[in-house]
Motif scaffolding. Structure first.
Motif, PDB file in Angstrom:
ATOM      1  N   CYS A  38       0.831  -1.204   0.000  1.00 20.23           N
ATOM      2  CA  CYS A  38       0.000   0.000   0.000  1.00 20.23           C
ATOM      3  C   CYS A  38       0.864   1.251   0.000  1.00 20.23           C
ATOM      4  O   CYS A  38       1.994   1.239   0.497  1.00 20.23           O
ATOM      5  CB  CYS A  38      -0.860  -0.032   1.256  1.00 20.23           C
ATOM      6  SG  CYS A  38      -1.949   1.377   1.479  1.00 20.23           S
ATOM      7  N   HIS A  60      -0.672  -4.721   5.754  1.00 19.53           N
ATOM      8  CA  HIS A  60      -1.991  -4.605   6.397  1.00 19.53           C
ATOM      9  C   HIS A  60      -3.119  -4.901   5.421  1.00 19.53           C
ATOM     10  O   HIS A  60      -4.241  -4.496   5.639  1.00 19.53           O
ATOM     11  CB  HIS A  60      -2.138  -3.211   7.008  1.00 19.53           C
ATOM     12  CG  HIS A  60      -2.016  -2.115   6.001  1.00 19.53           C
ATOM     13  ND1 HIS A  60      -0.845  -1.457   5.758  1.00 19.53           N
ATOM     14  CD2 HIS A  60      -2.915  -1.595   5.139  1.00 19.53           C
ATOM     15  CE1 HIS A  60      -1.038  -0.569   4.796  1.00 19.53           C
ATOM     16  NE2 HIS A  60      -2.289  -0.643   4.395  1.00 19.53           N
ATOM     17  N   GLU A  61      -2.806  -5.586   4.317  1.00 21.99           N
ATOM     18  CA  GLU A  61      -3.854  -5.864   3.325  1.00 21.99           C
ATOM     19  C   GLU A  61      -3.883  -7.350   2.976  1.00 21.99           C
ATOM     20  O   GLU A  61      -3.781  -7.722   1.813  1.00 21.99           O
ATOM     21  CB  GLU A  61      -3.599  -5.032   2.055  1.00 21.99           C
ATOM     22  CG  GLU A  61      -3.496  -3.540   2.297  1.00 21.99           C
ATOM     23  CD  GLU A  61      -3.460  -2.713   1.015  1.00 21.99           C
ATOM     24  OE1 GLU A  61      -3.289  -3.293  -0.078  1.00 21.99           O
ATOM     25  OE2 GLU A  61      -3.611  -1.490   1.119  1.00 21.99           O
ATOM     26  N   ASP A 162      -8.529  -2.911   2.487  1.00 25.63           N
ATOM     27  CA  ASP A 162      -8.123  -1.509   2.557  1.00 25.63           C
ATOM     28  C   ASP A 162      -8.585  -0.703   1.343  1.00 25.63           C
ATOM     29  O   ASP A 162      -9.390   0.220   1.480  1.00 25.63           O
ATOM     30  CB  ASP A 162      -6.591  -1.433   2.710  1.00 25.63           C
ATOM     31  CG  ASP A 162      -6.062  -0.008   2.835  1.00 25.63           C
ATOM     32  OD1 ASP A 162      -6.745   0.927   2.435  1.00 25.63           O
ATOM     33  OD2 ASP A 162      -4.934   0.162   3.333  1.00 25.63           O
TER      34      ASP A 162
HETATM   35 ZN   LIG Z   1      -3.172  -0.029   2.781  1.00 24.92          ZN
END
Ligand SMILES: [Zn+2]
Ligand SMILES: NC(=O)c1ccc[n+]([C@@H]2O[C@H](COP(=O)([O-])OP(=O)(O)OC[C@H]3O[C@@H](n4cnc5c(N)ncnc54)[C@H](O)[C@@H]3O)[C@@H](O)[C@H]2O)c1
Ligand SMILES: [Zn+2]
Length: 393
Positions: A38, A60-61, A162
């Motif tokens: 990201c 975080h994805e 996300d």
């Molecule tokens: Zn992200």
């Protein structure tokens, strides 16, 4: 297991780290099958570096398959396919019940004065090991993971973590009137998807500005009116010409600014051992000016009485804003980390074979975990046509 780990500015590596284990009876362990890189990850290897530690697991994805469940997990079983939201939210507190999962009161980082914890992020957000790894421990197994059906490729669902809720929230916060106009600044994954969602939800005119040719081409191919410059006067002039001289009803800033004149930036500069200070300061000034320019452009471009929606992450605590101009123009401003679960029920019906948002071929690169360092650098430098990378551990 193997995992992408943080080692410093512009330095991620693939290391062997301990496998995650169940710590709470509501935890689950997933085997990660896809994990996005990201724009927010790039902040961690730039400006936010002072808030990271060597060895932190990034990402975080993620999505994957449940391999282990804690004794109190009733809503998932081994073998279920899940997407994991980037906010670590309990799903049951007052904030979660308001649809403000990014402010979850169970995981808020009160000692730091920050909101809900995030996977694979800084000390400010809990320093929780992330999902660019073979396995991930996911807390709140009964409420946090998003269960998705077997069948379609991961690409169909992975952006629920996300990109989709962030872009969806950006469009909701933009409050575009039916048939109205919106200008999207930045055509990275977030801006690109926000433009698609704005079209899907009935915007009449969708403009987008960036300078990266491949990114402009993607948006153009989907009927977005692209502006191939980030020069403020040109962007403002071109959208005004196309909106009876008024400017668009809303502007979505999908760029972000975090380096300019802020305590964080100063800390970042001090913490930089790898790059000589003089060079780094120069770089940060340029980055800072660029990033401020996006917000300034938004303020200038939006029509009087219009709305600005910020999804770009802002790290500067003391960045000056032209308050007089904003007041005079009666601008409305909304912002924040996406509340992932708030939007999931609205988005899921669009993740069909007809694929109205084009998620199935949204990723430009699918690469094994071992190639993560190179993929990070290509994404950062916008080389090799890199727009969205999915790591496949
Ligand atoms: Zn992200
Ligand atoms: N709010 C949230 O929950 C959330 C979630 C995910 C990402 N983000 C943030 O959204 C932002 C975008 O993420 P991304 O993954 O798309 O990143 P990205 O870095 O790939 O995209 C940013 C794009 O903005 C362009 N750009 C730079 N300056 C510009 C300017 N002045 N005008 C117009 N365009 C400009 C760049 O060329 C680039 O294409 C980042 O700040 C990221 O941290 C926020
Ligand atoms: Zn909560």
């Amino acid at each position: 297991m193997r995992a992408v780990t943080w080692h410093g500015r512009a330095d991620v590596r693939v290391d062997t780290v301990p496998d995650p284990v169940i710590q709470e009876p509501t935890d689950v362990i997933i085997e990660v099958t896809s994990s996005g890189i990201c724009g927010s990850d790039l902040h961690l290897i730039e400006v936010m570096a002072p808030f990271m530690s060597v060895g932190d697991v990034m990402g975080h994805e993620p999505m994957g398959v449940v391999r282990e469940v804690g004794s109190e997990v009733t809503e998932l079983k081994v073998g279920d396919r899940v997407v994991v939201p980037f906010n670590i939210s309990c799903g049951t507190c007052w904030m979660c019940n308001q649809g403000l999962q990014s402010q979850c009161e169970t995981t808020q980082n009160r000692d730091q004065g920050f909101g809900a914890s995030l996977f694979g992020y800084t000390k400010l957000y809990g320093q929780v090991p992330g999902g660019q790894a073979e396995y991930l421990r996911v807390p709140f197994g009964n409420t946090l993971p998003i269960k998705v059906p077997d069948g379609p490729a991961d690409d169909r669902f992975v952006y629920l973590s996300d990109v989709l809720p962030t872009a969806w929230q950006a469009v909701q916060y933009a409050g575009i009137p039916n048939g109205g106009s919106v200008l999207v600044l930045g055509l990275g994954p977030i801006g690109d998807m926000a433009a698609r969602i704005a079209q899907q939800l009935g915007a009449g005119q969708v403009f987008a500005a960036d300078v990266v040719p491949e990114r402009l081409a993607r948006a153009r191919a989907r009927g977005v009116t692209v502006i191939d410059t980030t020069e403020q006067s040109d962007v403002v002039g071109r959208v005004r010409d196309a909106t009876d001289g008024r400017g668009p009803d809303a502007v979505i800033d999908a760029v972000g600014m975090e380096a300019h004149g802020s305590p964080l930036a100063t800390l970042a500069q001090k913490a930089t051992a790898v790059v000589p200070d003089a060079i780094m300061e120069k770089v940060m000034q340029v980055v800072g000016v660029d990033r401020l320019a996006a917000l300034d452009t938004a303020i200038e471009a939006v029509r009087r009485g219009g709305t600005i929606s910020l999804s770009g992450v802002y790290g500067g605590a003391t960045d000056p804003m032209p308050l007089m101009r904003m007041f005079d123009k009666q601008i409305q401003l909304r912002m924040g980390q996406a509340n992932v679960w708030r939007w999931v029920p609205d988005i899921l019906p669009l993740l069909t074979d007809a694929d109205p948002l084009g998620v199935d071929d949204f990723a430009t690169h699918h690469v094994p975990l071992a190639e993560a360092p190179e993929a990070y650098m290509n994404f950062r430098e916008k080389k090799e046509g890199t727009v969205k990378v999915l790591l496949q551990p």
